[in-house]
Design a protein around this motif. Structure first.
Motif, PDB file in Angstrom:
ATOM      1  N   LYS A   1     -10.626   8.169  47.880  1.00  0.00           N
ATOM      2  CA  LYS A   1     -10.986   7.305  49.001  1.00  0.00           C
ATOM      3  C   LYS A   1      -9.708   6.681  49.545  1.00  0.00           C
ATOM      4  N   GLY A   2      -9.643   6.658  50.840  1.00  0.00           N
ATOM      5  CA  GLY A   2      -8.474   6.073  51.486  1.00  0.00           C
ATOM      6  C   GLY A   2      -7.184   6.770  51.079  1.00  0.00           C
ATOM      7  N   GLY A   3      -7.273   8.085  50.876  1.00  0.00           N
ATOM      8  CA  GLY A   3      -6.071   8.844  50.554  1.00  0.00           C
ATOM      9  C   GLY A   3      -5.607   8.672  49.118  1.00  0.00           C
ATOM     10  N   LYS A   4      -6.344   7.896  48.334  1.00  0.00           N
ATOM     11  CA  LYS A   4      -5.960   7.675  46.935  1.00  0.00           C
ATOM     12  C   LYS A   4      -7.041   8.252  46.034  1.00  0.00           C
ATOM     13  N   ARG A   5      -6.599   8.620  44.840  1.00  0.00           N
ATOM     14  CA  ARG A   5      -7.604   9.093  43.883  1.00  0.00           C
ATOM     15  C   ARG A   5      -7.868   7.996  42.878  1.00  0.00           C
ATOM     16  N   PHE A   6      -9.159   7.732  42.662  1.00  0.00           N
ATOM     17  CA  PHE A   6      -9.530   6.725  41.662  1.00  0.00           C
ATOM     18  C   PHE A   6     -10.353   7.393  40.579  1.00  0.00           C
ATOM     19  N   GLU A   7     -10.179   6.915  39.377  1.00  0.00           N
ATOM     20  CA  GLU A   7     -10.931   7.483  38.268  1.00  0.00           C
ATOM     21  C   GLU A   7     -11.503   6.339  37.426  1.00  0.00           C
TER      22      GLU A   7
ATOM     23  N   THR B   1     -12.614  -0.851  34.185  1.00  0.00           N
ATOM     24  CA  THR B   1     -11.307  -0.773  34.827  1.00  0.00           C
ATOM     25  C   THR B   1     -11.270   0.475  35.686  1.00  0.00           C
ATOM     26  N   VAL B   2     -10.646   0.361  36.834  1.00  0.00           N
ATOM     27  CA  VAL B   2     -10.483   1.539  37.679  1.00  0.00           C
ATOM     28  C   VAL B   2      -9.080   2.078  37.470  1.00  0.00           C
ATOM     29  N   PHE B   3      -8.993   3.364  37.186  1.00  0.00           N
ATOM     30  CA  PHE B   3      -7.705   3.996  36.936  1.00  0.00           C
ATOM     31  C   PHE B   3      -7.315   4.872  38.109  1.00  0.00           C
ATOM     32  N   THR B   4      -6.050   5.195  38.159  1.00  0.00           N
ATOM     33  CA  THR B   4      -5.662   6.308  39.026  1.00  0.00           C
ATOM     34  C   THR B   4      -5.597   7.581  38.201  1.00  0.00           C
TER      35      THR B   4
ATOM     36  N   VAL C   1      -3.599   2.331  35.535  1.00  0.00           N
ATOM     37  CA  VAL C   1      -4.626   1.517  36.170  1.00  0.00           C
ATOM     38  C   VAL C   1      -4.354   1.444  37.670  1.00  0.00           C
ATOM     39  N   ALA C   2      -5.425   1.482  38.439  1.00  0.00           N
ATOM     40  CA  ALA C   2      -5.272   1.418  39.896  1.00  0.00           C
ATOM     41  C   ALA C   2      -4.816   0.032  40.320  1.00  0.00           C
ATOM     42  N   LYS C   3      -4.011   0.016  41.355  1.00  0.00           N
ATOM     43  CA  LYS C   3      -3.485  -1.267  41.812  1.00  0.00           C
ATOM     44  C   LYS C   3      -4.536  -2.006  42.613  1.00  0.00           C
ATOM     45  N   LYS C   4      -4.458  -3.317  42.526  1.00  0.00           N
ATOM     46  CA  LYS C   4      -5.445  -4.166  43.209  1.00  0.00           C
ATOM     47  C   LYS C   4      -5.434  -3.931  44.710  1.00  0.00           C
TER      48      LYS C   4
ATOM     49  N   LEU D   1      -7.206  -0.885  45.678  1.00  0.00           N
ATOM     50  CA  LEU D   1      -8.658  -1.039  45.616  1.00  0.00           C
ATOM     51  C   LEU D   1      -9.176  -1.734  46.862  1.00  0.00           C
ATOM     52  N   ILE D   2      -8.464  -2.805  47.230  1.00  0.00           N
ATOM     53  CA  ILE D   2      -8.913  -3.553  48.412  1.00  0.00           C
ATOM     54  C   ILE D   2      -8.812  -2.685  49.649  1.00  0.00           C
ATOM     55  N   LYS D   3      -7.758  -1.900  49.682  1.00  0.00           N
ATOM     56  CA  LYS D   3      -7.552  -1.048  50.841  1.00  0.00           C
ATOM     57  C   LYS D   3      -8.676   0.007  50.937  1.00  0.00           C
ATOM     58  N   ALA D   4      -9.018   0.572  49.818  1.00  0.00           N
ATOM     59  CA  ALA D   4      -9.976   1.668  49.842  1.00  0.00           C
ATOM     60  C   ALA D   4     -11.405   1.163  49.848  1.00  0.00           C
ATOM     61  N   PHE D   5     -11.699   0.163  49.027  1.00  0.00           N
ATOM     62  CA  PHE D   5     -13.100  -0.256  48.882  1.00  0.00           C
ATOM     63  C   PHE D   5     -13.416  -1.574  49.572  1.00  0.00           C
ATOM     64  N   GLY D   6     -12.398  -2.294  49.919  1.00  0.00           N
ATOM     65  CA  GLY D   6     -12.634  -3.576  50.548  1.00  0.00           C
ATOM     66  C   GLY D   6     -13.020  -4.653  49.581  1.00  0.00           C
TER      67      GLY D   6
END
Lengths: 252, 1106
Positions: A23-29, A56-59, A66-69, A72-77
């Protein structure tokens, strides 16, 4: 010689199923327990802690990144880890675990067998076969189940394959056609060609009342013939979906 | 060495006074077959040394392996008693509960029974059953107290203790007899009493109280007592046995006491006064040894002591000398004490002789058949003998006479059919070739040789190929013959009750349902029985075939001997009746002969399994095998279920095992699987419950639901077809129970009505506006019409008593389902829809009528497979509140039609892709209804199909909007149980969710009859469990009775405080309905609401290859 245990320098993840989402060009796991994600998606499992290893959300789960905050805000709001995890759980790409796959496969297999048993009869007795027998015959015929085709279609494919090993026949459909007009006789021949057997045939002043058994696969064709060629004068009625012997019988 | 040769046999058979038909009855493992062995040994068929080890009567492989008898088999023995020769037809019977049906087939053919009781185990359940069976069939029993050696060697009782033990066992046996007697007397007095009230003249003579009935009836002859000479003390394994007369005779001389006195006093509380040499009473009081102990038991104990325990050989010789017995040197030298003991006792107290003597004196000959028994054979207890036709009543005297004269009518009863390998039959047995036959064979081979030579010379000639083909033919024929030899022949196990049956004789075969009354009437009216008919060709109501007697056999245990004729009173076998007799039958020269009453069945088959071939192509072989099995075994039922399963019903686990083995190896000869049979369920809806699972009133959190209209709104489902042209409003409601049961009972009637309407509906034309019912009246028979009327009336009553909601419902019934005859109703409450009801066919001019059949079909589909687990629905009413077809003008299908035609031809457009069928409508639409081809292939398929699926979906949704329940099929379960096992039986019932309706004590006995209901799903393995738990003292019978709602919502989980408290958070144990539903869903491959893994952390975490 027995296998010697050698320590590996790579620590494998166990009991982990990874769900990914781009999402938003990033991969989250996210890291989940095996055999639990499908249950969650089907609303069978309601306890989130039984599904998520950690909120926890990872990349990258296996590397523990761990995914950066801000990502997360950028992709999920939002930056609430649990909320994001739930979203990924419902929308993400799923790694199907062994038991999940197996149970899916079994259900599908049984579903196909039930459909076949429902649609077919033993031509000698006009009685259906028990499902367990169909299942066995399917296994013997090495029929493989395709997970992404609907069971009904697969069942229709299976029937001709099973015919080779056992006496099997599609249960016939009983229909009644009322034909009239000039072409009634011509139409009658056309319908008769598609029917497996004619049960009764009454001519009443140029009007034909025909009761016959047809293969369910021919229903559409018959329907079309009656509809189009009579130009609305004909009538087609389905009398019974399958002609089978009913009730219990004492064998003597 | 065979003692029995054909001439002598024939001679003996002709004299019914010298024939005894007896059977051996006992509990399992009490020594029936061993006893039979020693009897067989007297006739030189087996060696006396092997008697007791060989078990000659157990001819089957599995019988030998398991060590239990599984079938009754007969053997003819010759016995010489004091110069008089007797023919004894001995039938050995199985003792295991599962084979109780075999016992009844044996008992039916006999006049007397030898009841064997193990002195250590005492009276066991099957002993009681055997005694009861003998009692029911009116045959006289004698008693053998077997396994006396165990008292000496195993239990190490002193002679006095053993005596006390023996008296107790005798008392037990007599108690059973007494119980049978009292219950019969009481049973008899009740009808007599009730009769007496009707008949005042008789009443005066018959007015007596309860006790009088018992006192009047003399029961002294029933009891077993050694002084009456009907008890034998024996050890079949060691080959000895004695009655007290043996010792009475012996000591009468020695003591100088009268033999008769001794006979009376040897058993009982008597002792010998030492000085006076007189027999005195009261041994127990005075602590003296009873005579029996002193004279009989102590001697025996002494023998066992010296021979088996102390092994003193020189003493053995002394004993032998004193008893006047010569022992062979070989026996004397033998190191095993048992062998010496057998040699000694076998000569001293020969079991076979004692027993056969007793049989010949105490048990009746075939000609001494009592009047009572003759009547019992001829008519069942439910009807009166006087009700039989006079010709038949005359036959009673024939029964009594048992004459084998030429002119006496032939009456033969066949109690069972048993299989025999064809090559074992005497006519197929190899015998030495005569000279002529050898010559013939030589000639044949020479010819063949010549042919072969000729063939090789002219390999391409036409003749050669012809020869070849003939050779092939011969081969095929040979193969066929081979197959035939491998196959089993069925031999009828039979007895002649009157007349003489001869080879080549033509007789009537009367089936078990034959009634002389109607048959005689038919015969008078000139009906002729076609001699070519076989069982298969018989229609219902016909029970007679004719047969020419082909083969008669003498039954010799494992072997058969051919016979030419059999006179009255004998047990024998008949071959070649496979086509005429299913399980049992009567053969007679006259049609007036009644069919013999049904065998008194102690057990009915209850263990059910589904059988299927391992390889699907063997289905036909399995069905053939099942037919044969059904014929061979009296206690097997085979049912073909609606699901196509073949269900095999057997008496018990062991019996089941035997049947499966027989199927695999004998009858079907294919691999088969047995599994739990599929249990059907029904789905239904109920009125919303007012209390929850812990009986707390449900509080309405939802205040809105209190409002009646809004509640309805929640239940009414509104659904449109996929092309949005039609909208349906539908609602489900539970039907009143009376209506459901009415519909269920009258399913056949409804079906007939439906069929009729369908056949008529085709001929609808413009005249259809007449009342359709008047037209149909002409075709339906008066009777059906009347039945329909009464059904309507009944429905009306049922509906009106059910409340206001159902007012006039009976006239609104649109259809019933599934299959147009089921217990669900589609109710038409569409405003202004001139609907057809089930009672009449379609008529009227509403447009919606065209799709009427699609609508009904949708309902049929929905009721056939409910949403819970795709099982049929039951007792559900679907109320159609509204059904609209969109107005023609709104029905545009712009993509497929030109706008022009839309305006010109609105009515045709209304039904794109459907059949404007009703001719009454056609006047306005038909001429212009020319649809372009493209219209026919619509994106959503034909419109009729859309309606069908919409209705189906609507019904399912409406169903789900109500509280759903599962219905389970229930067995009504009748259990005969002994008082002591009552508690354990209740436990088993409780565990399987059974419900006891009532339990009554039987008068005059200690057994209870308990009636309960049990869900069919829980009945698998029920019979074995209840037998195990109650040690065989309870015998259940299961019959399907009704459907019952399981009062738990399948989706229920605890949610109130109390429920959490009561069931815990997960409620794993609580929801039975859920468990059933999931099992069915899993079987059908439907999605199951179940977690694959309960606890995520507790999985095996390592992958497989590490």
């Amino acid at each position: 010689m027995s296998k010697i245990f050698t320590p590996t320098n790579q620590i494998r993840l166990t009991n982990v199923a990874v769900v990914r989402m781009k999402k938003g060009g990033k991969r989250f796991e996210i890291a989940c327990y095996r055999n639990k994600v499908v249950s969650w998606r089907n609303n069978i499992e309601t306890d989130i802690d039984e599904v998520l290893q950690t909120h926890t959300v990872f990349t990258n789960v296996s590397k523990g990144q761990v995914a950066k905050k801000e990502d997360l805000i950028k992709a999920f709001g939002k930056d609430d880890q649990t909320d994001v995890c739930k979203e990924i759980l419902t929308k993400g790409e799923l790694q199907v675990s062994d038991k999940e796959r197996q149970s899916q496969f079994e259900l599908l297999f049984k579903d196909i067998a039930t459909t076949v048993a429902d649609k077919c009869v033993n031509p000698e007795t006009k009685r259906p076969y028990p499902v367990s027998m169909i299942e066995k015959a399917m296994k013997d015929a090495h029929i493989s189940v395709k997970p992404n085709r609907i069971p009904l279609m697969q069942a229709l494919d299976v029937i001709p394959l099973l015919k080779a090993t056992m006496p099997l026949e599609r249960a016939q459909m009983k229909i009644r056609a009322v034909l009239s007009g000039r072409d009634a006789r011509k139409l009658r021949d056309k319908v008769a060609k598609l029917a497996t057997s004619l049960e009764s045939e009454d001519w009443d002043g140029g009007k034909l009342n025909l009761v016959c058994l047809i293969d369910p696969g021919h229903y559409r064709e018959v329907d079309e013939i009656v509809r189009s060629e009579t130009k609305g004068h004909g009538l087609l009625e389905l009398m019974s979906l399958k002609e089978v012997t009913e009730g219990e019988e004492l064998l003597e | 060495m065979r003692l029995l040769n054909p001439q002598k046999l024939n001679e003996l058979q002709r004299n019914p006074n010298r024939v005894r038909n007896i059977c051996i009855l006992a509990h399992v493992d009490h020594g029936k077959t061993t006893l039979a062995d020693s009897l067989v040994a007297t006739n030189g068929i087996i060696s006396p040394k092997m008697a007791g080890k060989l078990r000659y009567m157990d001819s089957r492989k599995d019988e030998q392996e398991r060590g239990i008898t599984m079938k009754s088999s007969s053997i003819a023995l010759l016995h010489n008693k004091g110069g008089e020769e007797y023919l004894v037809n001995l039938i050995d019977s199985p003792g295991h509960v599962d084979f109780a049906s075999e016992v009844s087939t044996a008992v039916r053919l006999c006049d007397g029974a030898v009841v064997v009781v193990d002195v250590v185990e005492g009276v066991c359940p099957q002993t009681q059953a055997a005694l009861k069976q003998a009692w029911l069939e009116n045959i006289r029993p004698v008693l053998v107290l077997n396994k006396m050696d165990r008292l000496i060697l195993e239990m190490k009782l002193s002679p006095l203790d053993a005596y006390v033990h023996l008296t107790q066992i005798l008392e037990q046996v007599n108690a059973v007899m007494g119980e049978l007697f009292t219950s019969e007397v009481l049973g008899r007095t009740v009808p007599e009493k009730s009769q007496s009230q009707i008949d005042p003249d008789k009443a005066s003579s018959l007015l007596y109280d309860w006790s009088a009935g018992l006192e009047d009836a003399d029961d002294s002859h029933l009891y077993f007592s050694p002084d009456q000479g009907n008890v034998i003390f024996a050890s079949a394994v060691d080959g000895w046995g004695f009655g007290i007369e043996h010792f009475a005779k012996l000591y009468a001389d020695k003591l100088g006491v009268n033999e008769k006195v001794l006979q009376k006093t040897l058993w009982g509380d008597f002792y010998l006064h030492g000085k006076t040499k007189r027999v005195m009473k009261g041994a127990q009081e005075k602590a003296k040894k009873p005579l029996f102990v002193q004279f009989a038991l102590e001697n025996l104990w002494a023998v066992y002591d010296t021979v088996v325990i102390r092994k003193e050989k020189d003493k053995l010789q002394k004993i032998a000398d004193s008893l006047n017995i010569k022992l062979t040197v070989r026996d004397m030298r033998h190191t095993d004490g048992k062998v010496q003991l057998q040699a000694l006792c076998g000569q001293w107290l020969p079991l076979a002789k004692t027993l056969l003597d007793m049989v010949c004196t105490k048990l009746p000959a075939p000609c001494e058949i009592t009047e009572e028994k003759a009547e019992k054979l001829m008519c069942s207890a439910t009807e009166r003998f006087d009700s039989l036709p006079s010709d038949t009543q005359k036959l009673k005297s024939v029964f009594m006479a048992c004459s084998s004269d030429e002119d006496a009518p032939v009456i033969v009863f066949i109690s069972k059919m048993f299989p025999m390998e064809r090559r074992c039959l005497p006519q197929y047995r190899s015998h030495p070739l005569t000279a002529a036959e050898i010559a013939e064979r030589r000639e044949k081979t020479r010819l063949q040789h010549a042919q072969r030579l000729a063939q090789s010379e002219t390999p391409f000639s036409v003749e050669g190929t012809h020869l070849l083909s003939s050779g092939d033919q011969m081969k095929i024929e040979e193969q066929k013959e081979q197959e035939q030899n491998d196959a089993d022949a069925f031999i009828a196990f039979a007895r002649v009750f009157s007349g003489t049956i001869k080879k080549g004789q033509e007789l009537y075969v009367l089936g078990p349902k034959h009634e002389p009354q109607s048959a005689l009437e038919k015969l008078e009216s000139g009906e002729v029985i076609n001699p070519d008919l076989t069982l298969k060709d018989l229609k219902s109501g016909q029970h007679i075939t004719r047969v020419k007697i082909d083969q008669l056999y003498l039954l010799m245990g494992r072997e058969l001997e051919t016979l030419d004729s059999v006179p009255a009173g004998n047990v024998f076998g008949i071959g070649g009746l496979e086509e005429h007799v299913l399980k049992s039958a009567t053969l007679s020269s006259t049609v007036a002969c009644p069919a013999f009453t049904e065998l008194a069945q102690v057990v009915v088959p209850i263990v059910r399994v589904a059988v299927e071939p391992t390889h699907a192509q063997d289905m036909a072989a399995l069905v053939r095998g099942l037919r044969l099995l059904n014929q061979a075994d009296a206690c097997v039922q085979v049912i073909v279920q609606e699901t196509g399963e073949h269900v095999l019903v057997t008496a018990g686990e062991v019996h089941l095992q035997r049947c499966l083995d027989d199927l695999r190896e004998r009858y079907a000869k294919v691999a088969i699987n047995a599994s739990e049979p599929i249990v059907p369920f029904r789905e239904t809806v109920v009125v919303p419950p007012t209390v929850d699972m812990v009986n707390e009133a449900i509080q309405d959190q939802n205040t809105a639901s209190k409002d009646g209209d809004k509640e309805n709104a929640g239940e009414v489902i509104t659904l449109s077809t996929s092309n949005k042209h039609s909208t349906i409003k539908i609602r489900a409601a539970p039907l009143p129970t009376e209506v459901t049961s009415l519909l269920e009972v009258h399913a056949d009637l409804l079906k007939a009505v439906d069929k009729h309407i369908h056949s008529e509906a085709g001929q609808q034309n413009s005249e259809m506006f007449e009342d359709s019912l008047s037209e149909s009246q002409m075709v339906l028979t008066e009777r059906t019409l009347k039945a329909i009327e009464t059904l309507k009336e009944k429905l009306k009553d049922a509906f009106s008593s059910a409340g206001d909601e159902w007012k006039c419902a009976e006239s609104q019934i649109w259809s019933v389902g599934p299959r147009r005859c089921g217990p669900n109703i589609l109710l038409n409450r569409i405003p202004a829809y001139d609907h057809p009801s089930v009672w009449q066919r379609l008529r009227g001019s509403d447009r919606r009528l065209e799709y009427d059949s699609s609508f009904v079909n949708g309902f049929q589909l929905a009721t056939l497979a409910g949403p819970l687990c795709e099982e049929p629905m039951m007792g559900v009413c679907f109320i159609v509140e509204d059904w609209t077809l969109a107005e023609e003008t709104q029905l545009d299908h712009p993509s497929s039609r030109s706008p022009g035609s839309e305006h010109n031809d609105p009515s045709a457009a209304a039904k794109p892709g459907s059949i404007p069928g009703n001719l009454s409508l056609s006047a306005c639409q038909a001429p212009s209804a020319i649809l372009p081809e493209s219209l026919l292939s619509q994106p959503y398929g034909p419109f009729s199909g859309q309606i069908m699926s919409a209705v189906k979906e609507g019904c399912r949704k409406a169903f789900q909007a109500r509280p759903q329940r599962l219905m389970a099929a229930m067995y009504s379960c009748n259990i005969q149980v002994n008082a002591e096992a009552l508690g354990k039986m209740y436990a088993v019932l409780g565990r399987r969710h059974g419900r006891v309706l009532h339990g009554d004590m039987q008068e005059g006995s200690s057994t209870f009859t308990v009636t309960a209901v049990l869900p069919v799903v829980e009945s698998f393995e029920f019979a074995p469990e209840i037998r195990k738990q109650t040690s065989g003292l309870a015998s259940p019978q299961l019959v399907f009775s009704h459907w019952e709602v399981i009062d738990i919502d399948p989706f229920w989980t605890p949610h109130t405080e109390e429920e959490y408290l009561h069931y815990g958070e997960k409620a794993d144990s609580g929801n039975r309905a859920r468990r059933y539903m999931d099992a069915v869903r899993r079987r059908k491959g439907l999605a199951v609401q179940e977690k694959l893994v309960e606890f995520a952390e507790k999985q095996r975490t390592l992958s497989k290859n590490k």
